[in-house]
Design an enzyme around this catalytic site. Structure first.
Site, PDB file in Angstrom:
ATOM      1  N   ASP A 116      74.907  -5.289   2.701  1.00 55.79           N
ATOM      2  CA  ASP A 116      74.878  -5.996   1.391  1.00 55.79           C
ATOM      3  C   ASP A 116      76.138  -5.325   0.669  1.00 55.79           C
ATOM      4  O   ASP A 116      76.237  -4.176   0.617  1.00 55.79           O
ATOM      5  CB  ASP A 116      73.601  -5.797   0.725  1.00 55.79           C
TER       6      ASP A 116
ATOM      7  N   GLU B  15      79.132  -7.313   4.551  1.00 56.47           N
ATOM      8  CA  GLU B  15      79.371  -8.260   3.774  1.00 56.47           C
ATOM      9  C   GLU B  15      80.666  -7.997   2.999  1.00 56.47           C
ATOM     10  O   GLU B  15      80.421  -7.205   2.035  1.00 56.47           O
ATOM     11  CB  GLU B  15      78.227  -8.509   2.884  1.00 56.47           C
TER      12      GLU B  15
ATOM     13  N   ASP C 299      68.486  -6.266   6.374  1.00 57.74           N
ATOM     14  CA  ASP C 299      69.478  -6.086   5.328  1.00 57.74           C
ATOM     15  C   ASP C 299      69.681  -4.732   4.782  1.00 57.74           C
ATOM     16  O   ASP C 299      68.592  -4.127   4.722  1.00 57.74           O
ATOM     17  CB  ASP C 299      69.204  -7.202   4.182  1.00 57.74           C
TER      18      ASP C 299
ATOM     19  N   HIS D  91      72.385 -17.412   2.362  1.00 56.20           N
ATOM     20  CA  HIS D  91      71.463 -17.501   1.396  1.00 56.20           C
ATOM     21  C   HIS D  91      72.160 -17.492  -0.087  1.00 56.20           C
ATOM     22  O   HIS D  91      71.511 -17.548  -1.021  1.00 56.20           O
ATOM     23  CB  HIS D  91      70.436 -16.308   1.441  1.00 56.20           C
ATOM     24  N   ASP D  92      73.697 -17.331  -0.143  1.00 55.43           N
ATOM     25  CA  ASP D  92      74.024 -17.107  -1.380  1.00 55.43           C
ATOM     26  C   ASP D  92      75.220 -18.468  -1.399  1.00 55.43           C
ATOM     27  O   ASP D  92      75.664 -18.605  -2.499  1.00 55.43           O
ATOM     28  CB  ASP D  92      75.176 -16.000  -1.313  1.00 55.43           C
TER      29      ASP D  92
HETATM   30  C1  GLC Z   1      74.977  -9.752  -1.889  1.00 52.84           C
HETATM   31  C2  GLC Z   1      73.894 -10.592  -1.580  1.00 52.84           C
HETATM   32  C3  GLC Z   1      73.246 -11.499  -2.578  1.00 52.84           C
HETATM   33  C4  GLC Z   1      72.769 -10.470  -3.566  1.00 52.84           C
HETATM   34  C5  GLC Z   1      73.908  -9.348  -3.900  1.00 52.84           C
HETATM   35  C6  GLC Z   1      73.235  -8.350  -4.729  1.00 52.84           C
HETATM   36  O1  GLC Z   1      75.933 -10.555  -2.070  1.00 52.84           O
HETATM   37  O2  GLC Z   1      73.931 -11.548  -0.504  1.00 52.84           O
HETATM   38  O3  GLC Z   1      72.194 -12.234  -2.351  1.00 52.84           O
HETATM   39  O4  GLC Z   1      72.676 -11.227  -5.071  1.00 52.84           O
HETATM   40  O5  GLC Z   1      74.444  -8.997  -2.761  1.00 52.84           O
HETATM   41  O6  GLC Z   1      72.604  -7.361  -3.736  1.00 52.84           O
END
Ligand code: GLC
Ligand code: CA
Length: 556
Positions: free
Chosen positions: A200, A257, A98, A329-330
């Site tokens: 991310d 993402e 990540d 995971h979110d």
């Molecule tokens: C992304 C991650 C999430 C995190 C956020 C801040 O959305 O997937 O889990 O809380 O970024 O880093």
């Protein structure tokens, strides 16, 4: 489309903290992951993405990094990481980490130095502003609730920006020195043998300049951070430089993402010369989502799900290779979100698996998805670990919901749903740990666990294994990886069906997305049933009878 090595692969996301604990401290770790590589290989996985395992106070479960160059001792050591890379390589598997560079942790050395000397070198690594009339400089609301500007420790008159948690100060990408440090770190990891990164929250790195206030949109007197982000232009300049200085020279595989790229920007993101190799399709994820809180979100129906997915497929077509998911995971567990309430069973789980896995793009499996793990019930708010769920609970209460209603509202979306430990067996703590897990296991582990599914040829696990094998079968691979996706019976209620058309082969994926059986027309006679989630298929040359939640893959 130019063919690339990763197009015909299957990717898998590991949330290390909840995957497999090797030493009984209740926290999953790298040796645990290494011990499961053969398992992942047997499922058909080639690419593994690890959620963050860098040194972190875990305020946001590792998405708050205090040292990019070291592994958090709770997850293992750098030797373990090297071992993982080596063991993966032996099995022809690729490891992706990540990349969290919109922000770091407030415990990172850079931030500590910024607090010591806000006007010095490291002060410029962050967004630090002087108070306005003794108050916060701007009125933005952070993603996890509350203001996005917080007092800089040790300085009554200064504030720093954090779009996420207050322990996640935003890095200042406008500063070339800061970017250099980020590139150095990325290249260091790529030199080590990583295949690439999942990137991310990347759209957030560009802020609308000059910074200013936005219209207040809630009683808290703040303004949704998206208002600022919509106005930001020029993220592409950062992303181009990032790609050219790091990913491209290493030929790295990258998945962004990306939530809100602006209309028409897709080719710049994942086209042939794009910033990233791929990005996730979040269209179904965000469907029905309300900026006013989870309790205001709308349900997603099977037709909505299909329409979201097809819309993305249409948009992506020949532009690039999207990454398809039903959870991460979110997000809630895909089976709990996309299968209507009360209808989640092994048939409907397999149906959902079929329709998303065979879309055009790279299929991703999130840990536990392959055994059909479901959302977890919440007893009280005290049990909830997820910081965004805790915040959304407050929002619901402030909006007048009772505690019970607020709990029901967050139950559906809490990030804990995906973060409960992997259910390896029916043994204590689902076989995840010999100690006390950091987050309670889902009480349904006695019914849903890998050990039992391995023993049952009809299990969800074995079905995922067959799906992965089908997508890699030399007979059909070309069509399933590169064939055009054309919707079929697109307007029929509760049907999700599409062709994958290769040069001289046509495959039809058909699913009856409801519990009642029905007859559907076939566009041509079926030559061979490639996959079926139930025992039988009743069809003639012109039509097929599908039972409730039946899904078939037909060679026409
Ligand atoms: C992304 C991650 C999430 C995190 C956020 C801040 O959305 O997937 O889990 O809380 O970024 O880093
Ligand atoms: Ca451990």
């Amino acid at each position: 489309m130019k063919k690339l090595w990763w197009h015909d692969k299957v990717a898998y996301q590991i949330y290390p903290k909840s995957f497999c604990d090797s030493n009984g401290d209740g926290i999953g770790d790298l040796p645990g992951i290494i011990s499961k590589l053969d398992y992942l290989k047997s499922l058909g996985v080639d690419i593994i993405w690890l959620s963050p395992i860098y040194v972190s106070p875990l305020a946001d479960q590792g998405y708050d990094i205090a040292d990019y160059y070291n592994i958090d001792p709770r997850f293992g050591t750098m030797e373990d990481m090297d071992e993982l890379l080596e063991q993966a390589k032996k099995r022809d598997m690729y490891v992706v980490m990540d990349l969290v560079v919109n922000h770091c942790s407030d415990e990172h050395e850079w931030f500590r130095k910024a607090c010591e000397d806000p006007d010095g070198k490291y002060g410029k690594f962050f967004y630090i502003e002087t108070a306005k009339d003794g108050k916060r400089p701007y009125n933005w609301r952070s993603y996890f609730g509350g203001p996005a500007w917080e007092k800089l420790p040790g300085h009554e008159d200064k504030y720093y920006m954090h779009l996420f948690h207050r322990k996640q100060p935003d890095l200042n990408w406008e500063n070339p020195e800061c970017r250099e440090e980020i590139y150095r770190m990325i290249n260091w990891w790529l030199d080590k043998g990583l295949a690439g990164f999942r990137i991310d929250a990347i759209i957030n790195i560009k802020k609308a300049l000059p910074l200013h206030d936005y219209p207040v949109d809630r009683e808290d007197g703040l303004s949704d951070v998206h208002n600022m982000l919509h106005e930001a232009v020029g993220v592409g300049d950062f992303l181009t430089e990032l790609r050219d200085r790091t990913f491209r020279p290493h030929d790295a595989f990258t998945v962004g993402e990306v939530f809100d790229e602006k209309p028409g920007e897709l080719p710049q993101f994942i086209g042939e010369d794009g910033y990233f190799s791929s990005m996730y399709d979040f269209a179904p994820t965000i469907f029905g989502f309300s900026r006013e809180g989870w309790h205001k979100s709308e349900e997603i129906t099977p037709d909505d799900y299909r329409n979201c997915v097809f819309k993305t497929q249409q948009k992506v077509k020949d532009v690039g290779f999207i990454s398809n998911i039903i959870e991460n995971h979110d997000e809630p567990r895909g089976v709990s979100r996309y299968i209507p309430e009360g209808e989640c069973d092994s048939s409907s789980k397999k149906m959902l698996a079929t329709v998303y896995f065979l879309l055009k793009g790279l299929p991703w499996i999130y840990q536990g998805q392959e055994i059909g793990m479901e959302n977890v019930p919440i007893g009280t708010i005290q049990e909830v670990d997820d910081i965004s769920a805790r915040y959304m609970y407050q929002v619901a209460l402030e909006d007048g919901l009772s505690e019970k209603e607020a709990l029901t509202a967050i139950q559906k979306f809490s990030r804990d749903n995906a973060r409960t430990p992997f259910q390896w067996s029916a043994k204590a703590q689902a076989g995840f740990t010999t100690g006390t897990p950091w987050l309670n296991v889902n009480p349904n582990y006695k019914e849903i666990n890998l050990e039992e599914q391995l023993a049952d040829p009809d299990s969800v696990f074995h079905y995922y294994q067959r799906l992965a094998a089908l997508r890699k079968d030399p007979e059909y691979k070309e069509t399933l990886v590169y064939g055009e996706l054309i919707p079929y019976l697109e307007d029929t209620h509760n049907v999700m069906a599409y062709y994958r058309k290769g040069e001289d082969q046509t495959i039809l994926v058909m699913a009856n997305y409801q519990k009642e059986g029905r007859e559907l027309a076939l566009p041509a006679a079926c030559k061979k049933v490639l996959l079926n989630n139930l025992a039988d298929t009743k069809m003639n040359d012109a039509s097929i009878w599908l039972e409730g939640y039946q899904a078939v893959v037909l060679l026409l």
